[in-house]
Design a protein around this motif. Sequence first.
Motif, PDB file in Angstrom:
ATOM      1  N   MET A   1       0.834  -1.096  -0.375  1.00  0.00           N
ATOM      2  CA  MET A   1       0.135  -0.034  -0.019  1.00  0.00           C
ATOM      3  C   MET A   1       0.874   0.999   0.703  1.00  0.00           C
ATOM      4  SD  MET A   1      -2.599   1.056   2.829  1.00  0.00           S
ATOM      5  CE  MET A   1      -2.907   2.635   3.706  1.00  0.00           C
ATOM      6  N   ILE A   2       0.270   2.336  -0.452  1.00  0.00           N
ATOM      7  CA  ILE A   2       1.131   3.688  -1.123  1.00  0.00           C
ATOM      8  C   ILE A   2       0.524   3.971  -0.018  1.00  0.00           C
ATOM      9  CG2 ILE A   2       1.447   5.435  -1.991  1.00  0.00           C
ATOM     10  CD1 ILE A   2       1.587   3.595  -4.706  1.00  0.00           C
ATOM     11  N   LYS A   6       3.962   9.304   1.194  1.00  0.00           N
ATOM     12  CA  LYS A   6       4.743   9.267  -0.477  1.00  0.00           C
ATOM     13  C   LYS A   6       4.133   9.850  -1.312  1.00  0.00           C
ATOM     14  CE  LYS A   6       6.955   5.463   1.746  1.00  0.00           C
ATOM     15  NZ  LYS A   6       6.736   3.639   0.958  1.00  0.00           N
ATOM     16  N   ARG A 190     -15.380  15.392 -11.198  1.00  0.00           N
ATOM     17  CA  ARG A 190     -13.845  15.230 -10.974  1.00  0.00           C
ATOM     18  C   ARG A 190     -12.838  15.501 -10.155  1.00  0.00           C
ATOM     19  NH1 ARG A 190      -9.079  13.873 -15.157  1.00  0.00           N
ATOM     20  NH2 ARG A 190      -7.732  14.487 -13.413  1.00  0.00           N
ATOM     21  N   GLU A 225     -10.580   8.849 -17.479  1.00  0.00           N
ATOM     22  CA  GLU A 225      -9.804  10.028 -16.979  1.00  0.00           C
ATOM     23  C   GLU A 225      -9.576  10.409 -16.153  1.00  0.00           C
ATOM     24  OE1 GLU A 225     -12.054  12.497 -19.937  1.00  0.00           O
ATOM     25  OE2 GLU A 225     -11.462  11.656 -21.613  1.00  0.00           O
ATOM     26  N   ARG A 228      -6.712   7.373 -14.792  1.00  0.00           N
ATOM     27  CA  ARG A 228      -5.679   7.247 -16.062  1.00  0.00           C
ATOM     28  C   ARG A 228      -4.696   8.805 -15.243  1.00  0.00           C
ATOM     29  NH1 ARG A 228      -6.587   8.548 -21.818  1.00  0.00           N
ATOM     30  NH2 ARG A 228      -7.408  10.967 -21.424  1.00  0.00           N
ATOM     31  N   ASP A 229      -4.915  10.014 -15.508  1.00  0.00           N
ATOM     32  CA  ASP A 229      -3.489  10.864 -14.710  1.00  0.00           C
ATOM     33  C   ASP A 229      -3.433  10.775 -13.349  1.00  0.00           C
ATOM     34  OD1 ASP A 229      -5.228  12.021 -17.061  1.00  0.00           O
ATOM     35  OD2 ASP A 229      -6.160  13.541 -16.048  1.00  0.00           O
ATOM     36  N   TYR A 231      -3.031   7.044 -12.055  1.00  0.00           N
ATOM     37  CA  TYR A 231      -1.677   6.476 -13.044  1.00  0.00           C
ATOM     38  C   TYR A 231      -0.763   6.658 -13.493  1.00  0.00           C
ATOM     39  CZ  TYR A 231       0.140   2.149 -14.620  1.00  0.00           C
ATOM     40  OH  TYR A 231       0.762   1.054 -15.953  1.00  0.00           O
ATOM     41  N   TYR A 232      -0.814   7.930 -14.058  1.00  0.00           N
ATOM     42  CA  TYR A 232       0.471   8.669 -15.241  1.00  0.00           C
ATOM     43  C   TYR A 232       1.362   8.985 -13.733  1.00  0.00           C
ATOM     44  CZ  TYR A 232       0.173   7.419 -19.614  1.00  0.00           C
ATOM     45  OH  TYR A 232       0.117   6.638 -20.815  1.00  0.00           O
ATOM     46  N   LYS A 233       0.547  10.087 -12.972  1.00  0.00           N
ATOM     47  CA  LYS A 233       0.923  10.665 -11.584  1.00  0.00           C
ATOM     48  C   LYS A 233       1.772   9.719 -10.126  1.00  0.00           C
ATOM     49  CE  LYS A 233      -0.709  15.348 -11.767  1.00  0.00           C
ATOM     50  NZ  LYS A 233      -1.955  14.773 -12.796  1.00  0.00           N
ATOM     51  N   THR A 234       0.915   8.621 -10.301  1.00  0.00           N
ATOM     52  CA  THR A 234       1.704   7.741  -8.736  1.00  0.00           C
ATOM     53  C   THR A 234       2.037   6.643  -9.765  1.00  0.00           C
ATOM     54  OG1 THR A 234      -0.665   6.865  -9.115  1.00  0.00           O
ATOM     55  CG2 THR A 234      -0.008   9.055  -7.851  1.00  0.00           C
ATOM     56  N   GLY A 235       1.516   5.735 -10.597  1.00  0.00           N
ATOM     57  CA  GLY A 235       1.807   4.268 -10.884  1.00  0.00           C
ATOM     58  C   GLY A 235       1.111   3.811 -10.084  1.00  0.00           C
ATOM     59  N   MET A 237      -2.422   1.691 -10.203  1.00  0.00           N
ATOM     60  CA  MET A 237      -4.322   2.012 -10.491  1.00  0.00           C
ATOM     61  C   MET A 237      -4.820   2.118  -9.351  1.00  0.00           C
ATOM     62  SD  MET A 237      -3.008  -1.484 -12.886  1.00  0.00           S
ATOM     63  CE  MET A 237      -4.229  -2.160 -13.891  1.00  0.00           C
ATOM     64  N   ASP A 266      -4.717  -3.314 -18.898  1.00  0.00           N
ATOM     65  CA  ASP A 266      -4.529  -4.040 -17.769  1.00  0.00           C
ATOM     66  C   ASP A 266      -6.249  -3.695 -17.294  1.00  0.00           C
ATOM     67  OD1 ASP A 266      -1.916  -4.206 -18.314  1.00  0.00           O
ATOM     68  OD2 ASP A 266      -1.201  -2.608 -17.556  1.00  0.00           O
TER      69      ASP A 266
END
Lengths: 305, 500
Positions: A1-2, A6, A190, A225, A228-229, A231-235, A237, A266
């Motif tokens: 878990m993140i 962090k 959002r 969306e 998706r954003d 995921y790109y920021k934190t890795g 899912m 994925d």
Amino acid sequence: MITSSKIHLPDFSLSPHIDQVGVEERAARFTTRSIKKETKLNGLKLVLNMIDLTTLEGKDTEGKVKQLCYKAQHLHDAYPGLPTVAAVCVYPSMVKTAKKAVEGSGIKIASVATAFPSGQSTRTVKISDTKYAVAQGADEIDMVISRGKFHEGEYNFVFDEIAAVKEACGEARLKVILETGELGTFDKVRRASDIAMYAGADFIKTSTGKIQPAATMPVTLVMLEAIRDFYYKTGKMIGMKPAGGISKSKLALRYLVMLKETLGEDWMNNEWFRFGASSLANDVLMQIVKEKTGVYQAANYFSID
Amino acid sequence: MPVVTKKKAAAKKNVIKLKFDTNWSYAPAPESKSAASINSQYDLFINGGWQKPSSKKYFNTINPATEETLSEVADASETDVNKAVTAARNAYEKYWKKIPAKERGKYIFRIARMIQEKARELAIIETLDGGKPIRESRDFDVPTAANHFFYYAGWADKLEYAFPNRRTEPLGVAGQIIPWNFPLLMAAWKIAPALATGNTVVLKPAETTPLTALKLAEIIQESDLPPGVVNIITGAGATGAAMVNHPDINKIVFTGSTEVGKIIQRAIAGTNKKVTLELGGKAANIIFEDAPIDQAVEGVINGIYFNQGHVCCAGSRLYVQESIVKEVIRKLKDRIETLIVGDPLDKNTDIGAINSQQQLETIHKYLKLGKQEGAEMYESSCRLPSKGFWCRPTMFTNVAQSSRIAQEEIFGPVLSILTFRTDDEVIEKANNSPYGLSAGVWTDKGSKIFNMTKRMRAGVIWANTFNKFDPTSPFGGYKESGFGREGGLHGLSAYVNLIG
């Protein structure tokens, strides 16, 4: 878990803006994809496997829940080789019964909690509601956010509440219901999605099913969306669950198209995407049988639960 | 959990990638060719009937997606042009300028309805002949063409309200030369207002895409429109030149390249012909940091990849504010991967075939040039069919204002991405072009939209959307993108003299 420490927390009042006309147009574009033959059949089976078969009624009884759990494992035994649904979704008081009824099938038990559906209660109540459901054996918790606080601009309150429920969940996965029908604008959907994901949601979910409008394609797209954003920021899912109002196979397939073209491979499984629905399964079954036999069978050939 | 840590590390290095090549893929869903009938040979539609070309010459029209020949069409010579103009003149003098305006309207309504009735066939032929995806010809080209006829049919007997306190008279014979990117739609844009205002027409479709105009000729014949009111002749540049130079044509209407537009201007100088020109473009599409980014990205995709980028108002110059450029490029790359390139007849195809070998060569020339100029090229990873003319959706980053790929019209699926810092800077850069057909602005702030639209020199400016067309809305350019307006009330005034 993140842990949240962090991850750099954004200013939620600056969540991206959404253009209503644009998002509705994009969502409509997915509906023009032509889904035929093996694509249709495979899609329909995938849909079945993504369903959270749901009963959330005041009149729910053990008898009703047991029957639903049997259906979850035996969707249509006249047609061998069908998958089971992903989960059965019930109130906390029914978790124990449901858990026992699906034992060994791999089907998860999801429980709504946190003073579902309005969420109008104290944090103490919500936490104990959650802990109770988990203790009864729930694998997944579907919580509601405090929409009133959200409209008041108390984003920290909403965030902290989600984080607290997440903690109470322990090993159970947390789905956060935004109740988009009460949020009013895509901008707010959002923003609520961002708050939920940063606060520790494993899934974000559109609706309780008790408020209209429930899930729509545009609102789901806004949330996909956001995922998706994030995921790109934190890795990390995050799963998506549109719930309420999806009762036809055709519409469900369109959601799959949207998922495929927004998040990709994925997410194309029931670990990361669910349909919250009570009557969708039978329509999907009817279509699957039609694909095989070439003719539609009457609704009475499919058990209601 | 180690998995998450690994993913986090990946996020840091920015190597996270979404996989759009999914196990669940779309089965082919081709539209049936059998719903369309194409003759093996087409003559010239003159004076309500089909006439052999005086030269006896025919040329082939092919399917750019397969390179197969679809049909052969007549090559009209000067003699044939003369016949068509004579037919149009006679029809004008004998019937068309005399019949009551509401009767004109009835004929135009009838044509509109017949286009709707034959919509499926027209869409298939448009796709076969031009290479555009069936989704676009079915959902955009054909319905919009019918809408133009409906819209102008309504004006036919209401011209006194279109031009209050003035009387109108038609110009006479209009010579109309149309391009290959929207063959049927452009024919509708040209014919409908000309007929509504009482003019007669000689129309020439482009030589690579004549079939839907010839199908329209069949519809017109079936509609019982008096013979000679609309004449449709096929041919290449020489046929067009004969029309432009014909002494008995009163009005030239041309949509096509700026180069040819200039030739037409020179040719008609000193004559009393009127002219409307709708020429090239290099539209600036501008994304500000406060824009709804996902919708802006979608708009950019539609702006440049619609109809394989064969669109004069395509948003081919993308200006992105520097604070969001990485995010926008990442989203564009993801979106490009989800575009389906291939068989134009497949209902799921997003990007079809390039219209001709010649156009493909032009596009390739610019791709090479862009790389030579030091821009970074990124293209979709899609596979291309082995036969036919194809180009992957492509974008160039690190493009300078002085790059030729940022200045010249490529007319293909190629996006040039530039960056800016301030509002004033981007207005100056957007206007820094010989063209001025269209532009797009993406921002959540209303006042910024008005500031931009007021100061940008382009005929059409879209805010938070792109490539939206409607018969009620005028369309046309500034500077070398041409002059005169088509569509809406403005489109009527191109075909009338105002008197009294």
